[in-house]
Write a protein that holds these residues in place. Structure first.
Motif, PDB file in Angstrom:
ATOM      1  N   ARG A  80       0.818  -1.221   0.000  1.00 19.88           N
ATOM      2  CA  ARG A  80       0.000   0.000   0.000  1.00 19.88           C
ATOM      3  C   ARG A  80       0.846   1.263   0.000  1.00 19.88           C
ATOM      4  NH1 ARG A  80      -3.531  -3.306   3.186  1.00 19.88           N
ATOM      5  NH2 ARG A  80      -2.636  -2.575   5.151  1.00 19.88           N
ATOM      6  N   LEU A  81       2.105   1.153   0.395  1.00 14.04           N
ATOM      7  CA  LEU A  81       3.020   2.296   0.297  1.00 14.04           C
ATOM      8  C   LEU A  81       3.474   2.544  -1.140  1.00 14.04           C
ATOM      9  CD1 LEU A  81       5.261   1.608   3.431  1.00 14.04           C
ATOM     10  CD2 LEU A  81       3.550   3.413   3.183  1.00 14.04           C
ATOM     11  N   GLY A  82       3.166   1.611  -2.038  1.00 14.51           N
ATOM     12  CA  GLY A  82       3.548   1.763  -3.439  1.00 14.51           C
ATOM     13  C   GLY A  82       4.593   0.783  -3.918  1.00 14.51           C
ATOM     14  N   VAL A  83       5.075  -0.090  -3.034  1.00 13.51           N
ATOM     15  CA  VAL A  83       6.069  -1.088  -3.440  1.00 13.51           C
ATOM     16  C   VAL A  83       5.368  -2.151  -4.283  1.00 13.51           C
ATOM     17  CG1 VAL A  83       7.774  -2.764  -2.640  1.00 13.51           C
ATOM     18  CG2 VAL A  83       7.374  -0.663  -1.334  1.00 13.51           C
ATOM     19  N   PRO A  84       5.867  -2.446  -5.479  1.00 17.50           N
ATOM     20  CA  PRO A  84       5.195  -3.433  -6.324  1.00 17.50           C
ATOM     21  C   PRO A  84       5.120  -4.806  -5.660  1.00 17.50           C
ATOM     22  CG  PRO A  84       6.780  -2.175  -7.596  1.00 17.50           C
ATOM     23  CD  PRO A  84       7.008  -1.813  -6.162  1.00 17.50           C
ATOM     24  N   GLY A  85       3.991  -5.455  -5.797  1.00 17.03           N
ATOM     25  CA  GLY A  85       3.825  -6.807  -5.293  1.00 17.03           C
ATOM     26  C   GLY A  85       3.916  -7.813  -6.428  1.00 17.03           C
ATOM     27  N   THR A  86       4.873  -8.747  -6.325  1.00 18.44           N
ATOM     28  CA  THR A  86       5.054  -9.759  -7.368  1.00 18.44           C
ATOM     29  C   THR A  86       5.220 -11.132  -6.716  1.00 18.44           C
ATOM     30  OG1 THR A  86       7.447  -9.303  -7.434  1.00 18.44           O
ATOM     31  CG2 THR A  86       6.059  -8.189  -9.049  1.00 18.44           C
ATOM     32  N   PRO A  87       4.140 -11.727  -6.219  1.00 22.36           N
ATOM     33  CA  PRO A  87       4.244 -13.084  -5.676  1.00 22.36           C
ATOM     34  C   PRO A  87       4.697 -14.058  -6.754  1.00 22.36           C
ATOM     35  CG  PRO A  87       1.951 -12.466  -6.007  1.00 22.36           C
ATOM     36  CD  PRO A  87       2.758 -11.222  -6.224  1.00 22.36           C
ATOM     37  N   ALA A  88       5.149 -15.208  -6.317  1.00 23.88           N
ATOM     38  CA  ALA A  88       5.684 -16.188  -7.272  1.00 23.88           C
ATOM     39  C   ALA A  88       4.681 -16.516  -8.370  1.00 23.88           C
ATOM     40  CB  ALA A  88       6.097 -17.456  -6.529  1.00 23.88           C
ATOM     41  N   THR A  89       3.403 -16.579  -8.022  1.00 22.77           N
ATOM     42  CA  THR A  89       2.399 -16.923  -9.029  1.00 22.77           C
ATOM     43  C   THR A  89       2.203 -15.824 -10.068  1.00 22.77           C
ATOM     44  OG1 THR A  89       0.711 -16.110  -7.496  1.00 22.77           O
ATOM     45  CG2 THR A  89       1.137 -18.491  -7.518  1.00 22.77           C
ATOM     46  N   ALA A  90       2.645 -14.612  -9.773  1.00 22.30           N
ATOM     47  CA  ALA A  90       2.515 -13.495 -10.717  1.00 22.30           C
ATOM     48  C   ALA A  90       3.740 -13.326 -11.603  1.00 22.30           C
ATOM     49  CB  ALA A  90       2.257 -12.189  -9.953  1.00 22.30           C
ATOM     50  N   LEU A  91       4.814 -14.049 -11.330  1.00 21.89           N
ATOM     51  CA  LEU A  91       6.057 -13.841 -12.076  1.00 21.89           C
ATOM     52  C   LEU A  91       5.946 -14.183 -13.562  1.00 21.89           C
ATOM     53  CD1 LEU A  91       8.697 -14.984  -9.426  1.00 21.89           C
ATOM     54  CD2 LEU A  91       8.239 -12.652 -10.230  1.00 21.89           C
ATOM     55  N   PRO A  92       5.149 -15.173 -13.981  1.00 21.22           N
ATOM     56  CA  PRO A  92       5.007 -15.371 -15.431  1.00 21.22           C
ATOM     57  C   PRO A  92       4.451 -14.138 -16.143  1.00 21.22           C
ATOM     58  CG  PRO A  92       4.276 -17.323 -14.270  1.00 21.22           C
ATOM     59  CD  PRO A  92       4.510 -16.264 -13.221  1.00 21.22           C
ATOM     60  N   GLY A  93       3.526 -13.431 -15.493  1.00 14.25           N
ATOM     61  CA  GLY A  93       3.015 -12.193 -16.084  1.00 14.25           C
ATOM     62  C   GLY A  93       4.080 -11.131 -16.170  1.00 14.25           C
ATOM     63  N   VAL A  94       4.951 -11.042 -15.152  1.00 12.11           N
ATOM     64  CA  VAL A  94       6.072 -10.114 -15.197  1.00 12.11           C
ATOM     65  C   VAL A  94       6.965 -10.449 -16.390  1.00 12.11           C
ATOM     66  CG1 VAL A  94       8.145  -9.326 -13.982  1.00 12.11           C
ATOM     67  CG2 VAL A  94       6.022  -9.721 -12.709  1.00 12.11           C
ATOM     68  N   PHE A  95       7.252 -11.716 -16.569  1.00 15.15           N
ATOM     69  CA  PHE A  95       8.079 -12.177 -17.688  1.00 15.15           C
ATOM     70  C   PHE A  95       7.486 -11.733 -19.024  1.00 15.15           C
ATOM     71  CE2 PHE A  95       8.899 -15.449 -20.920  1.00 15.15           C
ATOM     72  CZ  PHE A  95      10.283 -15.496 -20.913  1.00 15.15           C
ATOM     73  N   ASP A  96       6.171 -11.865 -19.167  1.00 17.06           N
ATOM     74  CA  ASP A  96       5.520 -11.527 -20.435  1.00 17.06           C
ATOM     75  C   ASP A  96       5.567 -10.026 -20.714  1.00 17.06           C
ATOM     76  OD1 ASP A  96       4.894 -14.188 -20.809  1.00 17.06           O
ATOM     77  OD2 ASP A  96       2.873 -14.000 -19.963  1.00 17.06           O
ATOM     78  N   ARG A  97       5.575  -9.212 -19.667  1.00 18.56           N
ATOM     79  CA  ARG A  97       5.539  -7.756 -19.858  1.00 18.56           C
ATOM     80  C   ARG A  97       6.911  -7.138 -20.069  1.00 18.56           C
ATOM     81  NH1 ARG A  97       1.843  -8.418 -15.637  1.00 18.56           N
ATOM     82  NH2 ARG A  97       3.367  -7.724 -14.088  1.00 18.56           N
ATOM     83  N   LEU A  98       7.976  -7.820 -19.704  1.00 21.24           N
ATOM     84  CA  LEU A  98       9.307  -7.230 -19.797  1.00 21.24           C
ATOM     85  C   LEU A  98       9.756  -7.112 -21.250  1.00 21.24           C
ATOM     86  CD1 LEU A  98      11.064  -8.981 -16.793  1.00 21.24           C
ATOM     87  CD2 LEU A  98      10.488  -6.551 -16.984  1.00 21.24           C
ATOM     88  N   ASP A  99      10.572  -6.100 -21.489  1.00 23.78           N
ATOM     89  CA  ASP A  99      11.058  -5.789 -22.840  1.00 23.78           C
ATOM     90  C   ASP A  99      12.292  -6.639 -23.142  1.00 23.78           C
ATOM     91  OD1 ASP A  99      11.853  -4.724 -25.211  1.00 23.78           O
ATOM     92  OD2 ASP A  99      12.249  -2.705 -24.446  1.00 23.78           O
ATOM     93  N   HIS A 100      12.176  -7.517 -24.131  1.00 27.96           N
ATOM     94  CA  HIS A 100      13.287  -8.393 -24.523  1.00 27.96           C
ATOM     95  C   HIS A 100      14.044  -7.847 -25.738  1.00 27.96           C
ATOM     96  CE1 HIS A 100      10.664 -11.988 -22.918  1.00 27.96           C
ATOM     97  NE2 HIS A 100      10.925 -11.077 -21.992  1.00 27.96           N
TER      98      HIS A 100
END
Length: 333
Positions: free
Chosen positions: A156-176
């Motif tokens: 809630r302070l603004g720190v991004p939350g990326t639990p292990a189950t969300a990491l595939p979505g992070v992978f898909d959004r990153l610029d390769h």
């Protein structure tokens, strides 16, 4: 405040990066804020200012009469949470961090005391001893363990939350795009296995906590023998806590060799033992998190000032993309 002060500016390898420091109105406002906060504390800046400009931060070291030095930091919008986060950590785990002297959350500004010698300084003047990393890793892991009940508050302070189950979505959004075609193809082929690794790590059941995401020897103070305080939280995420281990472990491996890794892993795991999880399960979780930590670190490279464009932004993006290649290698522990 400035007329009597010499200013030394360090731009590192980002000579062309445009930061808010180049804006005279911003600089006048920011330094006026610093002067006002120092005055409220009964302090006065004197002597040299050392300014460190990077596409992701403005950092100013100000000598202070009778106190040594203080540090002003300006974060870009994507890491403006750093000041409020540090203030919150000073309430929750005061033995592990420095309490900021002042925070302007809306503008991403903070003012902090000098924390003493860095671990980097200690390593440089003491005989080579690979065990020197063990105690800071224990203390850092104990801090993470204590912070698990605060994970949602940290988000809630603004720190991004990326639990292990969300990491595939992070992978898909990153610029390769900064990677070579063969590297991009290897990462695409890896994605099905990535899903399995994330699911396995989540199933271990270690609760999310704060991950510093860049815990090297220049990011922790040694104010007294055996005591360490952690700072510079601009890359932080709320994720699987074990994702913090690879950065310090790699630094220790570079200095002492690969034989130090099992000891450092086990020192880090000490505060996490119990809870019905076996040593083998915890070590397996470290191996999974070691590989997956590349995703959070790659994402942090995007937290730049909006004015940082051109070659500087491209260079930072390339560094972030190269982090993803760590997914292709086998974890060393």
């Amino acid at each position: 405040m400035r007329s009597e002060t010499s200013v030394v500016v360090d731009r590192g390898r980002y000579r062309d990066a445009v930061t808010p420091w180049e804006d005279e109105a911003w600089r006048t406002t920011a330094l006026g804020w610093v002067a006002g906060e120092l005055e409220a504390l009964g302090l006065r800046s004197t002597g040299e200012w050392r300014v460190r400009l990077r596409p992701w931060s403005v950092l100013v070291r100000l000598a202070v009469e009778g106190r040594g030095a203080v540090w002003f930091k300006a974060n870009p919008p994507a890491s403006a949470f750093e000041g409020p986060l540090t203030a919150a950590l000073a309430r929750w785990v005061p033995e592990h961090v420095l309490e900021p002297l002042a925070v302007d959350a809306d503008r991403g500004w903070s003012l902090s005391s000098d924390g003493g010698p860095l671990l980097r300084d200690v390593l440089g003047r003491e005989p080579a001893n690979p065990r020197i990393w063990e105690e800071p890793l224990r203390q850092y892991a104990a801090m993470q363990h204590a912070l698990t009940p605060h994970a949602r508050e940290i988000e809630r302070l603004g720190v991004p939350g990326t639990p292990a189950t969300a990491l595939p979505g992070v992978f898909d959004r990153l610029d390769h795009t900064a990677l070579r075609p063969g590297e991009r193809e290897a990462l695409r082929e890896l994605r099905p296995r990535l899903l399995d690794w994330c699911a396995e790590l989540a199933a271990v059941g270690i609760p999310d906590s704060l991950d510093h995401a860049d815990l090297h020897e220049g990011q922790l103070f040694c104010p007294a023998p055996g005591r360490f305080t952690f700072f510079d939280w601009g890359d932080a995420v709320v994720s699987h806590p074990f994702c913090s281990l690879p950065v310090p472990a790699r630094r220790a491996r570079e200095r002492y060799g690969p034989h130090v890794l099992p000891r450092l892993r086990d020192a880090y795991l000490e505060p996490w033992t119990g809870g019905g999880r076996s040593t083998a399960e915890l070590r397996r979780a470290v191996s999974l998190a070691w590989r997956l930590s590349a995703l959070s670190r790659a994402g942090a490279y995007g937290r730049l000032f909006p004015s940082a464009y051109g070659p500087a932004r491209a260079a930072v993006a390339a560094d972030g993309a190269r982090c993803l290649l760590e997914l292709l290698g086998d974890p060393p522990v």
